[in-house]
Design a protein around this motif. Structure first.
Motif, PDB file in Angstrom:
ATOM      1  N   TRP A  69       0.833  -1.195   0.000  1.00 36.35           N
ATOM      2  CA  TRP A  69       0.000   0.000   0.000  1.00 36.35           C
ATOM      3  C   TRP A  69       0.875   1.256   0.000  1.00 36.35           C
ATOM      4  O   TRP A  69       1.585   1.526   0.961  1.00 36.35           O
ATOM      5  CB  TRP A  69      -0.926  -0.013   1.207  1.00 36.35           C
ATOM      6  CG  TRP A  69      -1.790  -1.231   1.223  1.00 36.35           C
ATOM      7  CD1 TRP A  69      -1.677  -2.315   2.051  1.00 36.35           C
ATOM      8  CD2 TRP A  69      -2.868  -1.518   0.331  1.00 36.35           C
ATOM      9  NE1 TRP A  69      -2.622  -3.252   1.736  1.00 36.35           N
ATOM     10  CE2 TRP A  69      -3.362  -2.800   0.684  1.00 36.35           C
ATOM     11  CE3 TRP A  69      -3.462  -0.827  -0.733  1.00 36.35           C
ATOM     12  CZ2 TRP A  69      -4.435  -3.387   0.003  1.00 36.35           C
ATOM     13  CZ3 TRP A  69      -4.523  -1.415  -1.397  1.00 36.35           C
ATOM     14  CH2 TRP A  69      -5.001  -2.675  -1.025  1.00 36.35           C
ATOM     15  N   SER A 145      -3.400   3.600  -9.022  1.00 38.87           N
ATOM     16  CA  SER A 145      -4.012   3.954  -7.733  1.00 38.87           C
ATOM     17  C   SER A 145      -4.655   2.760  -7.034  1.00 38.87           C
ATOM     18  O   SER A 145      -5.048   2.878  -5.869  1.00 38.87           O
ATOM     19  CB  SER A 145      -5.061   5.051  -7.926  1.00 38.87           C
ATOM     20  OG  SER A 145      -6.223   4.550  -8.571  1.00 38.87           O
ATOM     21  N   ARG A 149      -4.321   2.937  -1.448  1.00 38.21           N
ATOM     22  CA  ARG A 149      -4.928   3.055  -0.121  1.00 38.21           C
ATOM     23  C   ARG A 149      -5.606   1.745   0.280  1.00 38.21           C
ATOM     24  O   ARG A 149      -6.487   1.255  -0.430  1.00 38.21           O
ATOM     25  CB  ARG A 149      -5.974   4.182  -0.092  1.00 38.21           C
ATOM     26  CG  ARG A 149      -5.416   5.562  -0.403  1.00 38.21           C
ATOM     27  CD  ARG A 149      -6.539   6.595  -0.356  1.00 38.21           C
ATOM     28  NE  ARG A 149      -6.054   7.946  -0.608  1.00 38.21           N
ATOM     29  CZ  ARG A 149      -6.021   8.526  -1.794  1.00 38.21           C
ATOM     30  NH1 ARG A 149      -6.462   7.865  -2.855  1.00 38.21           N
ATOM     31  NH2 ARG A 149      -5.563   9.749  -1.940  1.00 38.21           N
ATOM     32  N   ASP A 152      -9.813   1.166   0.087  1.00 37.62           N
ATOM     33  CA  ASP A 152     -10.265   2.393  -0.558  1.00 37.62           C
ATOM     34  C   ASP A 152     -11.792   2.446  -0.559  1.00 37.62           C
ATOM     35  O   ASP A 152     -12.467   1.427  -0.734  1.00 37.62           O
ATOM     36  CB  ASP A 152      -9.736   2.459  -1.993  1.00 37.62           C
ATOM     37  CG  ASP A 152      -9.753   3.863  -2.546  1.00 37.62           C
ATOM     38  OD1 ASP A 152     -10.860   4.406  -2.741  1.00 37.62           O
ATOM     39  OD2 ASP A 152      -8.675   4.439  -2.784  1.00 37.62           O
ATOM     40  N   LYS A 158     -11.891  -0.790  -4.693  1.00 37.96           N
ATOM     41  CA  LYS A 158     -11.893  -1.826  -3.663  1.00 37.96           C
ATOM     42  C   LYS A 158     -12.017  -3.215  -4.285  1.00 37.96           C
ATOM     43  O   LYS A 158     -11.328  -4.159  -3.879  1.00 37.96           O
ATOM     44  CB  LYS A 158     -13.036  -1.578  -2.677  1.00 37.96           C
ATOM     45  CG  LYS A 158     -12.955  -2.431  -1.425  1.00 37.96           C
ATOM     46  CD  LYS A 158     -13.967  -1.974  -0.386  1.00 37.96           C
ATOM     47  CE  LYS A 158     -13.814  -2.780   0.896  1.00 37.96           C
ATOM     48  NZ  LYS A 158     -14.801  -2.368   1.917  1.00 37.96           N
TER      49      LYS A 158
END
Length: 553
Positions: A69, A145, A149, A152, A158
């Motif tokens: 991450w 991306s 995170r 996400d 996700k």
């Protein structure tokens, strides 16, 4: 393909113990390995990290598969008005090694490149772990991306993250010419891997022979679900026709339940505590195609978590030495408190800590819901207490963030309470070192296991908890911990919280506080008993062994 040895640069630094020779790839969305490696959000990662440490200590033939991450979960900070701030900062880990191995996962019809990085076992004394990233040259900004995170909030990202872990992880192992005998999914995030296996094996039973699944969610409604046509459009099923997918997983409607699919595609499954096992078997009993669900109670790695001086004192039964060391550890924690809050806490004062993920069912604010009771507790100068809260809410959980901020603003009224930011491995260790009472207040049956109280007990803190999760297998009220009596199942949520809070204050006022100040020898005896009991069963060496005995074999 039948290769169960990693390529030479990535092999285990030991010959596998004969009892643990079967090769296992452990897929987890997060691993809490070290404070320097921010690839986790909370308990799931803490558990996975301890598992990898014990696998190394026991010489098990286990490897980890996860995602690197770029921004971690998030950095918890404060705004200028002291409300909680969510920061995303790029993390660069020079101790991870680029394997140079890349695979491609089709996401929304576009090829996404996935590259693997390697954590050497001797870096933090873990099993070998591979971290996958989409932040590589050749990917467009959206594709890059995907691995930014953890968890996400964007649903497309996700789902893509789950595809990278599952499909990408399985393809990465294949690209390294490595085929584990067991694919272990720690939660259902990696379930898409079964569709890659189906493309290769073309046989449902052969997939089940290889897959095992650990569920951590004690409520059916809490399991991840998506529309199956949406997942098909995302490429979740690795190009398998939708009618074939539905036949393969026993699907009869449009709602794809990730956990149910993981169960149906596994030969064996486990819950993470004895109580959770019972809850899970009941929860899934009406669904066809589900395997036997056993339980392997979660545990934590003593080598990493236990203070060496406390552990030596425990082994010698020296309660005086435990108390002296505990006081010095409290002083170290209170330097962090002073640095973050400007408050000076006293190592001789009973210190209560509530620290874990901020979520509604964990009830972080249960103590403060009755202002009169709380005032009486924290303003008593004859028998003083100090209270510390810490933990990260999910950044878009507005209710949990409000609770965090409310507790912080409450500290303006009392010099002996504090709310800390940055609840990661380092702060977690300091809080467990410095707590006298580790407070745990989940709604009963909502906590599958919980593990923070285990490592607190290893460091001479006494658990004070509702009767849920692992506590049911450990706690004996007044002998090694303190328990809130279980509220009636017929009570409304308000009535339940009121009863739990009333009992909590009764035990604090009548038992815990008097014993700490008036019966120090009894307190020391209780602490030693707690330390011995937690180390007897809740070290992750036992857990990692049980996985081989009850799940992998």
């Amino acid at each position: 393909m039948n290769h169960t040895a990693l390529p030479t640069p990535y092999r285990h630094p030991y010959e596998a113990d004969p009892a643990f020779r079967k090769s296992v790839a452990y897929f987890s969305m997060e691993f809490a390995i070290d404070q320097a490696l921010k690839t986790y959000s909370g308990g799931l990662g803490f558990l996975a990290g301890s598992h990898m440490r014990s696998a190394f200590e026991l010489k098990q033939n286990v490897i980890g598969i996860s995602i690197l991450w770029k921004y971690g979960y998030y950095d918890q900070d404060r705004n200028t008005d002291n409300t909680m701030a969510v920061r995303f900062r790029e993390k660069i880990y020079q101790f991870l090694e680029d394997t140079g191995v890349e695979v491609t996962v089709e996401v929304q019809g576009r090829p996404v490149r996935v590259r693997g990085y390697f954590l050497r076992p001797d870096r933090f004394n873990t099993a070998p772990i591979f971290f996958l990233t989409t932040d590589v040259e050749g990917n467009d900004p959206w594709a890059r991306s995907i691995s930014y995170r953890l968890y996400d909030a964007d649903v497309n990202l996700k789902v893509a993250q789950c595809m990278v872990l599952g499909l990408g992880g399985a393809r990465f192992l294949e690209a390294m010419n490595y085929e584990p005998e067991v694919y272990h999914f720690n939660e259902a995030h990696a379930v898409s891997a079964v569709f890659h296996l189906y493309n290769r094996l073309q046989n449902l039973q052969k997939i089940r022979d290889r897959v095992v699944f650990t569920t951590h969610t004690p409520e059916e409604a809490g399991n991840e679900k998506h529309d199956i046509y949406y997942l098909f459009s995302m490429g979740f099923f690795a190009g398998i026709p939708l009618n074939t997918v539905m036949e393969l997983i026993g699907q009869t409607d449009q709602v794809f339940n990730h956990s149910l699919t993981a169960l149906r595609m596994s030969r064996r499954a486990n819950a993470v505590s004895r109580l959770h096992g019972s809850v899970s078997r009941t929860m899934w009993a009406s669904f066809g195609g589900v395997p036997e669900i056993t339980h392997v109670t979660n545990a934590q790695n003593r080598t990493y978590w236990a203070d060496p001086e406390l552990e030596a004192a425990r082994l010698s039964g020296d309660t005086g030495r435990i108390a002296a060391r505990k006081k010095s550890l409290k002083a170290a924690l209170f330097k962090i408190v002073a640095d973050q809050t400007g408050r000076i806490f006293d190592p001789s004062v009973l210190t209560i800590v509530w620290a874990r993920r901020f979520a509604g069912y964990k009830r972080p604010d249960l103590l403060v819901q009755d202002v009169e009771q709380f005032n009486h507790l924290v303003r008593n100068l004859n028998r003083p207490v100090q209270i510390i809260w810490a933990g990260k809410p999910y950044p878009l959980d507005e209710a949990a963030v409000r609770t965090f901020n409310h507790l912080h603003y409450l500290t303006y009224l009392y010099p002996n309470i504090a709310v800390l930011t940055g609840y990661e491995l380092g702060l977690s260790k300091a809080l467990k070192d410095g707590a006298d009472i580790w407070l745990n207040t989940p709604v009963v049956t909502r906590e599958a296991s919980g593990t923070s109280g285990m490592t607190a007990a290893m460091n001479a803190a006494l658990n004070f908890s509702t009767f849920d999760g692992w506590i049911c297998e450990f706690a004996r009220h007044g002998e090694n911990s303190f328990l809130v009596p279980v509220a009636g199942a017929d009570l409304s949520p308000v009535e339940r919280d009121t009863q739990d809070r009333t009992q909590l204050y009764r035990i604090l006022e009548k038992e815990i506080i008097p014993m700490y100040y008036q019966q120090p020898d009894k307190w020391k005896k209780l602490v030693l008993q707690s330390m011995n009991d937690v180390n007897a069963f809740f070290d992750s060496g036992r857990m990692a062994t049980e996985y081989y005995e009850k799940v992998y074999q």
